[in-house]
Design a protein around this motif. Structure first.
Motif, PDB file in Angstrom:
ATOM      1  N   LEU A  24    -115.915 -21.812   0.911  1.00 37.57           N
ATOM      2  CA  LEU A  24    -114.620 -22.134   0.314  1.00 37.57           C
ATOM      3  C   LEU A  24    -113.542 -22.268   1.392  1.00 37.57           C
ATOM      4  O   LEU A  24    -112.693 -23.162   1.319  1.00 37.57           O
ATOM      5  CB  LEU A  24    -114.241 -21.041  -0.687  1.00 37.57           C
ATOM      6  CG  LEU A  24    -112.957 -21.254  -1.492  1.00 37.57           C
ATOM      7  CD1 LEU A  24    -113.004 -22.574  -2.266  1.00 37.57           C
ATOM      8  CD2 LEU A  24    -112.735 -20.085  -2.447  1.00 37.57           C
ATOM      9  N   LEU A  25    -113.588 -21.412   2.389  1.00 33.71           N
ATOM     10  CA  LEU A  25    -112.628 -21.514   3.491  1.00 33.71           C
ATOM     11  C   LEU A  25    -112.788 -22.831   4.238  1.00 33.71           C
ATOM     12  O   LEU A  25    -111.797 -23.495   4.569  1.00 33.71           O
ATOM     13  CB  LEU A  25    -112.809 -20.330   4.452  1.00 33.71           C
ATOM     14  CG  LEU A  25    -112.206 -18.996   3.997  1.00 33.71           C
ATOM     15  CD1 LEU A  25    -112.782 -17.848   4.815  1.00 33.71           C
ATOM     16  CD2 LEU A  25    -110.686 -19.032   4.106  1.00 33.71           C
ATOM     17  N   ARG A  26    -114.019 -23.217   4.491  1.00 34.60           N
ATOM     18  CA  ARG A  26    -114.256 -24.490   5.193  1.00 34.60           C
ATOM     19  C   ARG A  26    -113.793 -25.672   4.340  1.00 34.60           C
ATOM     20  O   ARG A  26    -113.179 -26.619   4.854  1.00 34.60           O
ATOM     21  CB  ARG A  26    -115.746 -24.619   5.543  1.00 34.60           C
ATOM     22  CG  ARG A  26    -116.206 -23.642   6.621  1.00 34.60           C
ATOM     23  CD  ARG A  26    -117.617 -23.955   7.102  1.00 34.60           C
ATOM     24  NE  ARG A  26    -118.625 -23.724   6.050  1.00 34.60           N
ATOM     25  CZ  ARG A  26    -119.197 -22.561   5.822  1.00 34.60           C
ATOM     26  NH1 ARG A  26    -118.865 -21.489   6.534  1.00 34.60           N
ATOM     27  NH2 ARG A  26    -120.127 -22.437   4.865  1.00 34.60           N
ATOM     28  N   HIS A  27    -114.075 -25.599   3.062  1.00 32.88           N
ATOM     29  CA  HIS A  27    -113.661 -26.653   2.143  1.00 32.88           C
ATOM     30  C   HIS A  27    -112.128 -26.764   2.104  1.00 32.88           C
ATOM     31  O   HIS A  27    -111.576 -27.873   2.164  1.00 32.88           O
ATOM     32  CB  HIS A  27    -114.201 -26.343   0.742  1.00 32.88           C
ATOM     33  CG  HIS A  27    -113.522 -27.126  -0.352  1.00 32.88           C
ATOM     34  ND1 HIS A  27    -113.778 -28.459  -0.588  1.00 32.88           N
ATOM     35  CD2 HIS A  27    -112.573 -26.750  -1.265  1.00 32.88           C
ATOM     36  CE1 HIS A  27    -113.028 -28.873  -1.593  1.00 32.88           C
ATOM     37  NE2 HIS A  27    -112.294 -27.865  -2.030  1.00 32.88           N
ATOM     38  N   ALA A  28    -111.440 -25.624   2.016  1.00 33.94           N
ATOM     39  CA  ALA A  28    -109.978 -25.632   1.939  1.00 33.94           C
ATOM     40  C   ALA A  28    -109.382 -26.200   3.218  1.00 33.94           C
ATOM     41  O   ALA A  28    -108.442 -27.017   3.174  1.00 33.94           O
ATOM     42  CB  ALA A  28    -109.471 -24.213   1.692  1.00 33.94           C
ATOM     43  N   ARG A  29    -109.933 -25.789   4.340  1.00 32.21           N
ATOM     44  CA  ARG A  29    -109.425 -26.307   5.616  1.00 32.21           C
ATOM     45  C   ARG A  29    -109.603 -27.816   5.698  1.00 32.21           C
ATOM     46  O   ARG A  29    -108.683 -28.541   6.099  1.00 32.21           O
ATOM     47  CB  ARG A  29    -110.149 -25.624   6.779  1.00 32.21           C
ATOM     48  CG  ARG A  29    -109.666 -26.109   8.146  1.00 32.21           C
ATOM     49  CD  ARG A  29    -110.284 -25.284   9.262  1.00 32.21           C
ATOM     50  NE  ARG A  29    -111.737 -25.415   9.297  1.00 32.21           N
ATOM     51  CZ  ARG A  29    -112.593 -24.438   9.037  1.00 32.21           C
ATOM     52  NH1 ARG A  29    -112.149 -23.235   8.696  1.00 32.21           N
ATOM     53  NH2 ARG A  29    -113.890 -24.648   9.090  1.00 32.21           N
ATOM     54  N   GLN A  30    -110.747 -28.315   5.284  1.00 23.94           N
ATOM     55  CA  GLN A  30    -110.996 -29.759   5.365  1.00 23.94           C
ATOM     56  C   GLN A  30    -110.091 -30.526   4.412  1.00 23.94           C
ATOM     57  O   GLN A  30    -109.598 -31.608   4.752  1.00 23.94           O
ATOM     58  CB  GLN A  30    -112.465 -30.059   5.054  1.00 23.94           C
ATOM     59  CG  GLN A  30    -112.859 -31.499   5.387  1.00 23.94           C
ATOM     60  CD  GLN A  30    -112.629 -31.823   6.862  1.00 23.94           C
ATOM     61  OE1 GLN A  30    -113.099 -31.104   7.754  1.00 23.94           O
ATOM     62  NE2 GLN A  30    -111.885 -32.902   7.141  1.00 23.94           N
ATOM     63  N   ARG A  31    -109.852 -29.979   3.236  1.00 18.14           N
ATOM     64  CA  ARG A  31    -108.936 -30.644   2.301  1.00 18.14           C
ATOM     65  C   ARG A  31    -107.547 -30.783   2.911  1.00 18.14           C
ATOM     66  O   ARG A  31    -106.906 -31.830   2.781  1.00 18.14           O
ATOM     67  CB  ARG A  31    -108.839 -29.849   0.990  1.00 18.14           C
ATOM     68  CG  ARG A  31    -109.951 -30.140   0.002  1.00 18.14           C
ATOM     69  CD  ARG A  31    -109.471 -29.899  -1.432  1.00 18.14           C
ATOM     70  NE  ARG A  31    -108.400 -30.821  -1.805  1.00 18.14           N
ATOM     71  CZ  ARG A  31    -107.605 -30.666  -2.860  1.00 18.14           C
ATOM     72  NH1 ARG A  31    -107.742 -29.612  -3.642  1.00 18.14           N
ATOM     73  NH2 ARG A  31    -106.668 -31.548  -3.137  1.00 18.14           N
ATOM     74  N   LEU A  32    -107.068 -29.734   3.572  1.00 14.65           N
ATOM     75  CA  LEU A  32    -105.730 -29.786   4.173  1.00 14.65           C
ATOM     76  C   LEU A  32    -105.704 -30.708   5.384  1.00 14.65           C
ATOM     77  O   LEU A  32    -104.716 -31.419   5.599  1.00 14.65           O
ATOM     78  CB  LEU A  32    -105.264 -28.374   4.545  1.00 14.65           C
ATOM     79  CG  LEU A  32    -105.075 -27.398   3.380  1.00 14.65           C
ATOM     80  CD1 LEU A  32    -104.452 -26.099   3.879  1.00 14.65           C
ATOM     81  CD2 LEU A  32    -104.223 -28.004   2.281  1.00 14.65           C
ATOM     82  N   ALA A  37    -105.884 -24.903   9.288  1.00 17.64           N
ATOM     83  CA  ALA A  37    -106.770 -23.742   9.276  1.00 17.64           C
ATOM     84  C   ALA A  37    -106.022 -22.496   8.814  1.00 17.64           C
ATOM     85  O   ALA A  37    -106.527 -21.721   7.993  1.00 17.64           O
ATOM     86  CB  ALA A  37    -107.373 -23.531  10.661  1.00 17.64           C
ATOM     87  N   LEU A  38    -104.808 -22.298   9.333  1.00 17.93           N
ATOM     88  CA  LEU A  38    -104.027 -21.118   8.952  1.00 17.93           C
ATOM     89  C   LEU A  38    -103.634 -21.183   7.482  1.00 17.93           C
ATOM     90  O   LEU A  38    -103.792 -20.199   6.742  1.00 17.93           O
ATOM     91  CB  LEU A  38    -102.776 -21.009   9.819  1.00 17.93           C
ATOM     92  CG  LEU A  38    -101.791 -19.894   9.441  1.00 17.93           C
ATOM     93  CD1 LEU A  38    -102.461 -18.533   9.526  1.00 17.93           C
ATOM     94  CD2 LEU A  38    -100.541 -19.951  10.316  1.00 17.93           C
TER      95      LEU A  38
END
Length: 284
Positions: A9-17, A26-27
């Motif tokens: 989920l963290l990787r997905h959120a970072r890529q979406r942003l 990333a932050l």
């Protein structure tokens, strides 16, 4: 939406942003995922396979961030001087540059408190209460009044004081600058609106669209609030008191001149972490 492992989920959120063109992707992704999932950085390292259930809520928060809303507005709080402060629609988001003002006046607050047993602080345009609350949490014998014209801001500041456990030493008062203020204070502080009216539209979208305009617009030349403060502060300042104000990076000369014409002397000047002029402290 189905559960997803925390690490995924963290990787997905970072890529979406990243795909949405968000700086510090990333932050911001980490802040959003941690807040809405109730996890920590340690969890991401130690249990990346932990299943997170409220994925839809996280996706909505990511949508808001991609649309330009600042991450701390989405989270509803901002860290300032070691405090977690709640935000609301009519409060300026407190920023690290303003910590310079706290650093500049805190030694004087402590000196007065040690000498007289109490230091009375007046914070003009208090917003979240950031400056006043930083001072009273750092000095146990400081008491502060936070002034604002916004009922929303005053409720937010009072709520922040409650969460910090300092409600007995902080009061929120509605006033247009000094109009409803009585008594004398050892320290008067303010981070007033200081952007020129004509420059508001040139600000970053996150500031222009989400910070309250009333907290940004300092009039045609950006100096109107300083004139108001300099003209009226002496009636509410102890004889050995100080006035500390945050300024725009190019306003040191103009603001100094305004206060000197009103009978003040420049006691100290302070730069922020970016080496810009940021705070001026005046005495009588």
């Amino acid at each position: 939406m189905a559960e997803r492992p925390l690490g995924e989920l963290l990787r997905h959120a970072r890529q979406r942003l990243v795909d949405g063109g968000v700086g510090d992707a990333a932050l911001d992704a980490r802040l959003i995922v941690e807040y809405f999932s109730g996890t920590t950085r340690t969890d991401a390292i130690s249990t990346p396979d932990r299943m997170i259930g409220n994925v839809a809520e996280i996706e909505r928060a990511l949508d808001r961030r991609i649309a330009g809303e600042p991450v701390h507005r989405i989270l509803g709080h901002r860290d300032f001087y070691g405090m977690k402060l709640g935000l609301s629609a009519e409060t300026l988001e407190p920023r690290p540059d303003t910590e310079t003002l706290v650093d500049a006046v805190l030694p004087f607050v402590r000196e007065i408190a040690a000498r007289t047993g109490v230091c009375r602080v007046l914070d003009l345009g208090t917003g979240t209460g950031a400056i006043a609350l930083a001072l009273v949490t750092q000095e146990a014998h400081a008491v502060a009044t936070g002034v604002d014209v916004s009922d929303d801001a005053l409720r937010t500041a009072a709520a922040n004081a409650g969460r910090l456990g300092v409600s007995s030493r902080f009061s929120a008062k509605k006033s247009d600058w000094f109009a409803e203020i009585d008594g004398l204070y050892h320290v008067i502080v303010s981070n007033p609106p200081y952007i020129r009216s004509s420059e508001i539209e040139d600000l970053q979208n996150e500031v222009r669209n989400f910070d309250p305009r009333r907290a940004l617009d300092g009039g045609p030349d950006g100096l109107e609030p300083y004139r108001e403060i300099a003209a009226s502060a002496s009636s509410h300042l102890e004889s050995d008191g100080i006035v500390g104000v945050e300024i725009g990076h190019d306003q040191r000369g103009d603001v100094t001149g305004i206060f000197e014409q009103a009978g003040y002397r420049l006691v100290s000047q302070h730069k922020d972490l970016g080496d810009n002029d940021r705070v001026l402290v005046f005495g009588r």
